[in-house]
Scaffold this motif. Structure first.
Motif, PDB file in Angstrom:
ATOM      1  N   ARG A  21       0.832  -1.208   0.000  1.00  0.00           N
ATOM      2  CA  ARG A  21       0.000   0.000   0.000  1.00  0.00           C
ATOM      3  C   ARG A  21       0.863   1.253   0.000  1.00  0.00           C
ATOM      4  N   GLY A  22       1.942   1.244   0.770  1.00  0.00           N
ATOM      5  CA  GLY A  22       2.834   2.394   0.831  1.00  0.00           C
ATOM      6  C   GLY A  22       3.590   2.647  -0.463  1.00  0.00           C
ATOM      7  N   ALA A  23       3.745   1.619  -1.276  1.00  0.00           N
ATOM      8  CA  ALA A  23       4.476   1.736  -2.541  1.00  0.00           C
ATOM      9  C   ALA A  23       3.525   1.764  -3.740  1.00  0.00           C
ATOM     10  N   CYS A  24       2.283   2.121  -3.515  1.00  0.00           N
ATOM     11  CA  CYS A  24       1.293   2.133  -4.591  1.00  0.00           C
ATOM     12  C   CYS A  24       1.805   2.935  -5.783  1.00  0.00           C
ATOM     13  N   PRO A  25       1.742   2.349  -6.998  1.00  0.00           N
ATOM     14  CA  PRO A  25       2.263   3.042  -8.176  1.00  0.00           C
ATOM     15  C   PRO A  25       1.252   3.932  -8.901  1.00  0.00           C
ATOM     16  N   CYS A  26       0.080   4.169  -8.326  1.00  0.00           N
ATOM     17  CA  CYS A  26      -0.894   5.021  -9.025  1.00  0.00           C
ATOM     18  C   CYS A  26      -0.357   6.447  -9.116  1.00  0.00           C
ATOM     19  N   SER A  27      -0.871   7.219 -10.030  1.00  0.00           N
ATOM     20  CA  SER A  27      -0.351   8.566 -10.274  1.00  0.00           C
ATOM     21  C   SER A  27      -0.482   9.466  -9.042  1.00  0.00           C
ATOM     22  N   GLN A  28      -1.557   9.346  -8.316  1.00  0.00           N
ATOM     23  CA  GLN A  28      -1.770  10.177  -7.128  1.00  0.00           C
ATOM     24  C   GLN A  28      -0.722   9.871  -6.048  1.00  0.00           C
ATOM     25  N   CYS A  29      -0.502   8.609  -5.772  1.00  0.00           N
ATOM     26  CA  CYS A  29       0.478   8.221  -4.753  1.00  0.00           C
ATOM     27  C   CYS A  29       1.896   8.561  -5.195  1.00  0.00           C
ATOM     28  N   ARG A  30       2.218   8.330  -6.465  1.00  0.00           N
ATOM     29  CA  ARG A  30       3.551   8.653  -6.977  1.00  0.00           C
ATOM     30  C   ARG A  30       3.816  10.149  -6.896  1.00  0.00           C
ATOM     31  N   ALA A  31       2.824  10.952  -7.256  1.00  0.00           N
ATOM     32  CA  ALA A  31       2.982  12.407  -7.198  1.00  0.00           C
ATOM     33  C   ALA A  31       3.263  12.855  -5.762  1.00  0.00           C
ATOM     34  N   GLY A  32       2.556  12.274  -4.812  1.00  0.00           N
ATOM     35  CA  GLY A  32       2.791  12.608  -3.405  1.00  0.00           C
ATOM     36  C   GLY A  32       4.200  12.271  -2.970  1.00  0.00           C
ATOM     37  N   ARG A  33       4.693  11.098  -3.363  1.00  0.00           N
ATOM     38  CA  ARG A  33       6.062  10.706  -3.000  1.00  0.00           C
ATOM     39  C   ARG A  33       7.090  11.626  -3.656  1.00  0.00           C
ATOM     40  N   LEU A  34       6.850  12.022  -4.908  1.00  0.00           N
ATOM     41  CA  LEU A  34       7.783  12.925  -5.599  1.00  0.00           C
ATOM     42  C   LEU A  34       7.844  14.291  -4.933  1.00  0.00           C
ATOM     43  N   LYS A  35       6.751  14.702  -4.297  1.00  0.00           N
ATOM     44  CA  LYS A  35       6.716  15.983  -3.587  1.00  0.00           C
ATOM     45  C   LYS A  35       7.275  15.864  -2.177  1.00  0.00           C
ATOM     46  N   GLY A  36       7.692  14.656  -1.804  1.00  0.00           N
ATOM     47  CA  GLY A  36       8.281  14.451  -0.490  1.00  0.00           C
ATOM     48  C   GLY A  36       7.283  14.101   0.597  1.00  0.00           C
ATOM     49  N   ALA A  37       6.032  13.895   0.217  1.00  0.00           N
ATOM     50  CA  ALA A  37       5.019  13.529   1.209  1.00  0.00           C
ATOM     51  C   ALA A  37       5.277  12.108   1.699  1.00  0.00           C
ATOM     52  N   ILE A  38       5.135  11.932   2.979  1.00  0.00           N
ATOM     53  CA  ILE A  38       5.288  10.600   3.566  1.00  0.00           C
ATOM     54  C   ILE A  38       3.901  10.059   3.839  1.00  0.00           C
ATOM     55  N   SER A  39       3.594   8.979   3.160  1.00  0.00           N
ATOM     56  CA  SER A  39       2.285   8.361   3.319  1.00  0.00           C
ATOM     57  C   SER A  39       2.317   7.406   4.510  1.00  0.00           C
TER      58      SER A  39
END
Length: 91
Positions: A33-51
């Motif tokens: 779940r933490g490594a979800c490859p959907c565009s929304q989750c990827r965008a959050g990780r690229l912005k430095g957001a910690i899910s």
């Protein structure tokens, strides 16, 4: 990359077992779940957001997509499709 020879979802243990011939991976549902490859989750990780993913999140359903699988989680998230190569990298 070819599909694994077997997928076993162990809900009670919170893990997905993936058999790649002679090698079996065990990946926790929380990791998936933490490594979800959907565009929304990827965008959050690229912005430095910690899910933050709860340890009790579970994979409820697995939908085959040819080149990978779509995982449906107990928190309602179902947008990510995990290509076989990505799934193998996570283990």
């Amino acid at each position: 990359m070819n599909a694994p020879c077997a997928l076993r979802n162990r809900r009670e243990a919170g893990e997905l077992r993936v058999c790649w011939g002679e090698v079996e991976q065990v990946i926790s549902h929380a990791r998936l779940r933490g490594a979800c490859p959907c565009s929304q989750c990827r965008a959050g990780r690229l912005k430095g957001a910690i899910s933050l993913v709860r340890d009790d999140v579970r994979v409820e359903r697995i939908e085959a997509q040819g080149y990978g699988v779509q995982l449906v989680f107990s928190d309602g998230h179902e947008r990510g499709i995990y290509p076989w190569s990505y799934l193998r990298e996570l283990g």
